[in-house]
Design a protein around this motif. Structure first.
Motif, PDB file in Angstrom:
ATOM      1  N   GLY A   9       0.787  -1.223   0.000  1.00  0.00           N
ATOM      2  CA  GLY A   9       0.000   0.000   0.000  1.00  0.00           C
ATOM      3  C   GLY A   9       0.818   1.270   0.000  1.00  0.00           C
ATOM      4  N   ALA A  10       2.141   1.176  -0.112  1.00  0.00           N
ATOM      5  CA  ALA A  10       2.961   2.394  -0.112  1.00  0.00           C
ATOM      6  C   ALA A  10       2.526   3.401  -1.174  1.00  0.00           C
ATOM      7  CB  ALA A  10       4.437   2.033  -0.277  1.00  0.00           C
ATOM      8  N   PRO A  11       2.195   2.951  -2.420  1.00  0.00           N
ATOM      9  CA  PRO A  11       1.759   3.940  -3.417  1.00  0.00           C
ATOM     10  C   PRO A  11       0.488   4.694  -3.028  1.00  0.00           C
ATOM     11  CG  PRO A  11       2.442   1.920  -4.498  1.00  0.00           C
ATOM     12  CD  PRO A  11       2.402   1.626  -3.026  1.00  0.00           C
ATOM     13  N   ASP A  12      -0.303   4.151  -2.079  1.00  0.00           N
ATOM     14  CA  ASP A  12      -1.502   4.854  -1.628  1.00  0.00           C
ATOM     15  C   ASP A  12      -1.162   6.117  -0.853  1.00  0.00           C
ATOM     16  OD1 ASP A  12      -3.193   2.933  -2.734  1.00  0.00           O
ATOM     17  OD2 ASP A  12      -3.237   1.734  -0.898  1.00  0.00           O
ATOM     18  N   ALA A  13       0.086   6.223  -0.373  1.00  0.00           N
ATOM     19  CA  ALA A  13       0.501   7.381   0.410  1.00  0.00           C
ATOM     20  C   ALA A  13       1.242   8.415  -0.437  1.00  0.00           C
ATOM     21  CB  ALA A  13       1.385   6.932   1.569  1.00  0.00           C
ATOM     22  N   VAL A  14       1.212   8.251  -1.754  1.00  0.00           N
ATOM     23  CA  VAL A  14       1.912   9.155  -2.674  1.00  0.00           C
ATOM     24  C   VAL A  14       0.997   9.476  -3.848  1.00  0.00           C
ATOM     25  CG1 VAL A  14       3.974   9.504  -4.094  1.00  0.00           C
ATOM     26  CG2 VAL A  14       4.090   8.026  -2.071  1.00  0.00           C
ATOM     27  N   LEU A  15       0.939  10.727  -4.245  1.00  0.00           N
ATOM     28  CA  LEU A  15       0.328  11.100  -5.522  1.00  0.00           C
ATOM     29  C   LEU A  15       1.464  11.100  -6.537  1.00  0.00           C
ATOM     30  CD1 LEU A  15      -2.064  14.037  -4.472  1.00  0.00           C
ATOM     31  CD2 LEU A  15      -2.684  11.662  -4.984  1.00  0.00           C
ATOM     32  N   ASP A  16       1.584  10.004  -7.271  1.00  0.00           N
ATOM     33  CA  ASP A  16       2.733   9.806  -8.163  1.00  0.00           C
ATOM     34  C   ASP A  16       2.805  10.930  -9.186  1.00  0.00           C
ATOM     35  OD1 ASP A  16       4.981   8.375  -9.003  1.00  0.00           O
ATOM     36  OD2 ASP A  16       3.843   7.298 -10.529  1.00  0.00           O
ATOM     37  N   GLY A  17       3.956  11.605  -9.219  1.00  0.00           N
ATOM     38  CA  GLY A  17       4.140  12.726 -10.126  1.00  0.00           C
ATOM     39  C   GLY A  17       3.700  14.055  -9.552  1.00  0.00           C
ATOM     40  N   GLU A  18       3.012  14.038  -8.389  1.00  0.00           N
ATOM     41  CA  GLU A  18       2.554  15.285  -7.766  1.00  0.00           C
ATOM     42  C   GLU A  18       3.239  15.536  -6.421  1.00  0.00           C
ATOM     43  OE1 GLU A  18      -1.676  16.148  -7.719  1.00  0.00           O
ATOM     44  OE2 GLU A  18      -2.023  14.423  -9.032  1.00  0.00           O
ATOM     45  N   THR A  19       3.187  14.561  -5.505  1.00  0.00           N
ATOM     46  CA  THR A  19       3.840  14.725  -4.210  1.00  0.00           C
ATOM     47  C   THR A  19       5.184  14.008  -4.162  1.00  0.00           C
ATOM     48  OG1 THR A  19       2.817  12.767  -3.191  1.00  0.00           O
ATOM     49  CG2 THR A  19       1.553  14.805  -3.149  1.00  0.00           C
ATOM     50  N   GLY A  20       5.484  13.280  -5.207  1.00  0.00           N
ATOM     51  CA  GLY A  20       6.727  12.517  -5.293  1.00  0.00           C
ATOM     52  C   GLY A  20       6.604  11.464  -6.366  1.00  0.00           C
ATOM     53  N   TRP A  21       7.433  10.427  -6.264  1.00  0.00           N
ATOM     54  CA  TRP A  21       7.415   9.360  -7.256  1.00  0.00           C
ATOM     55  C   TRP A  21       7.446   7.990  -6.570  1.00  0.00           C
ATOM     56  CZ3 TRP A  21      11.258  13.106  -9.406  1.00  0.00           C
ATOM     57  CH2 TRP A  21      10.732  13.820 -10.493  1.00  0.00           C
ATOM     58  N   ARG A  49       7.599  22.494  -5.485  1.00  0.00           N
ATOM     59  CA  ARG A  49       6.240  22.226  -5.974  1.00  0.00           C
ATOM     60  C   ARG A  49       5.694  20.925  -5.382  1.00  0.00           C
ATOM     61  NH1 ARG A  49       8.394  23.564 -10.974  1.00  0.00           N
ATOM     62  NH2 ARG A  49       8.292  21.401 -11.696  1.00  0.00           N
ATOM     63  N   MET A  50       6.507  19.875  -5.429  1.00  0.00           N
ATOM     64  CA  MET A  50       6.040  18.594  -4.903  1.00  0.00           C
ATOM     65  C   MET A  50       5.839  18.656  -3.392  1.00  0.00           C
ATOM     66  SD  MET A  50       7.978  15.589  -7.035  1.00  0.00           S
ATOM     67  CE  MET A  50       7.251  15.010  -8.580  1.00  0.00           C
ATOM     68  N   GLY A  51       6.730  19.335  -2.697  1.00  0.00           N
ATOM     69  CA  GLY A  51       6.589  19.470  -1.253  1.00  0.00           C
ATOM     70  C   GLY A  51       5.340  20.241  -0.875  1.00  0.00           C
ATOM     71  N   ALA A  52       5.059  21.315  -1.604  1.00  0.00           N
ATOM     72  CA  ALA A  52       3.866  22.113  -1.311  1.00  0.00           C
ATOM     73  C   ALA A  52       2.589  21.325  -1.603  1.00  0.00           C
ATOM     74  CB  ALA A  52       3.890  23.403  -2.123  1.00  0.00           C
ATOM     75  N   ARG A  53       2.602  20.561  -2.692  1.00  0.00           N
ATOM     76  CA  ARG A  53       1.422  19.741  -3.019  1.00  0.00           C
ATOM     77  C   ARG A  53       1.213  18.653  -1.972  1.00  0.00           C
ATOM     78  NH1 ARG A  53      -3.122  18.442  -3.328  1.00  0.00           N
ATOM     79  NH2 ARG A  53      -3.980  17.034  -4.907  1.00  0.00           N
TER      80      ARG A  53
END
Length: 380
Positions: free
Chosen positions: A316-328, A354-358
């Motif tokens: 479920g790690a990808p559930d904690a990331v918006l891929d391409g928005e908050t990180g990769w 940008r990614m940190g702010a998102r």
């Protein structure tokens, strides 16, 4: 909310992420409507003293069983039923569905009107094993709601349930205290104390075990240093894998580029997140899918701190990331792909910002403790 009996093995002062999750949720409920039935942490003098001191500070009663691990035995079930009746509880929250949720029918007969059981990563493992799968199905039938961390764990667990029980599942992940984890958390002071001021810092905050992927980060560092020569990897936390990781770093000649802090007190964790420019934990799935990341709250704590994240693709790690928005998200266990994403972030301050702010924005929108506690209150 009905008065609620929380039945759990996972409660402080026993350390761990599930323990912190349950305690944080319990503190956000009406204390006059909560009773906790928990296992004993340690039978040693120090453990008993620490547990008694912790329990005395809580705004609700905490009843400790003599066992260090609660199991759905007749004795434990009888005690849970007795507490339900003694305190006039009409709802039950099992802090971990498996195996304690097997007590649900007995508690229902004793008067429980609402029964909620929370699943974590290990129930996703249960769903793969025939005997455990059958028990998980029984737990789903005996409860009103099974909660899940994210889409990965929902899919795995739902496959073991009846269609009716699967349809009643509700997401209830751990939250993030955005007032504790924030961009001004004290990272500069940590950098200065560690002699890292002015250097690009990749930080990984996690228990040191093979699944978390600190070895992948170390293997990635020669590629990172080829592009960013003064970069440093800051590994925060303790665990049984430390000696192996130190040997791996030394074998690559990375004594200066890889730093280990060892275990850090909880109150100092936000500042250690803040010491990084990028957060990375390229976790990977092991043991045929039985050793898997349930969610990865550290990614969200890093996002709340304003850092871009590089996550592994385990569970479920990808559930904690918006891929391409908050990180990769990168393939767990791939030093090459990990290094590629790290160098891209270290080389582009605007992209990091940008990614940190998102990430910070996303945490405030969806992952705050108060929002999730309200969801639990509604379920109960």
């Amino acid at each position: 909310m009905h008065k609620t009996l929380i039945v759990t093995n996972d409660f402080p002062p026993r350390p761990g992420g599930i323990q912190a999750f349950l305690h944080s949720m319990a503190l956000r409920l009406d204390p006059s409507q909560v009773v906790v039935y928990a296992s004993t942490w340690k039978r040693s003098r120090e453990g008993v003293t620490a547990t008694a001191a912790f329990d005395a500070e809580q705004p609700f009663p905490v009843v400790r069983d003599r066992a260090t691990m609660l199991l759905p035995t007749p004795r434990v079930t009888k005690r849970a039923v007795s507490l339900l009746r003694e305190h006039g509880c009409r709802s039950v929250w099992f802090g971990a569905a498996a195996p304690l949720g097997l007590m649900a029918p007995a508690l229902r007969r004793a008067g429980a009107e609402r029964i909620v059981a929370t699943t974590h990563g290990h129930e996703a493992g249960w769903a793969q094993l025939p005997a455990a799968r059958a028990l998980l199905r029984r737990i789903g039938e005996g409860t009103d709601t099974l909660t899940y961390l994210g889409e990965y764990t929902r899919r795995r667990i739902a496959a073991a349930l009846t269609p009716e029980a699967a349809a009643r599942m509700v997401q209830l992940p751990p939250g993030v205290d955005e007032k504790t984890f924030h961009p001004g958390s004290g990272g500069a002071a940590v950098r200065e104390r560690l002699g890292l001021s002015g250097r690009p810092v990749i930080v990984c905050v996690s228990r040191l075990v093979p699944r978390k992927g600190q070895d992948t980060l170390i293997e990635a560092m020669p590629r990172v240093l080829a592009e960013v020569p003064d970069a440093v990897l800051l590994i925060v936390g303790g665990g049984p894998y430390r000696a192996d990781l130190e040997k791996l770093a030394a074998s690559h000649g990375l004594t200066d580029a890889v730093r280990f802090t060892g275990p850090v007190p909880w109150e100092e964790l936000p500042a250690h997140f803040g010491a990084g420019d990028v957060f990375a934990m390229p976790c990977r799935t092991r043991r045929g899918g039985l050793d898997v990341e349930g969610l990865g709250i550290v990614y969200l704590e890093a996002s709340a701190t304003g850092l871009p994240v590089v996550a592994g693709d385990s569970g479920g790690a990808p559930d904690a990331v918006l891929d391409g928005e908050t990180g990769w998200v990168v393939p767990g266990g791939s030093p090459a792909r990990t290094a590629e994403r790290l160098t891209a972030l270290l080389g582009d301050a605007d992209l990091r910002a940008r990614m940190g702010a998102r990430g910070r924005e996303w945490v405030e929108e969806r992952w705050r403790w108060d929002l999730l506690a309200e969801r639990l209150r509604a379920l109960l």
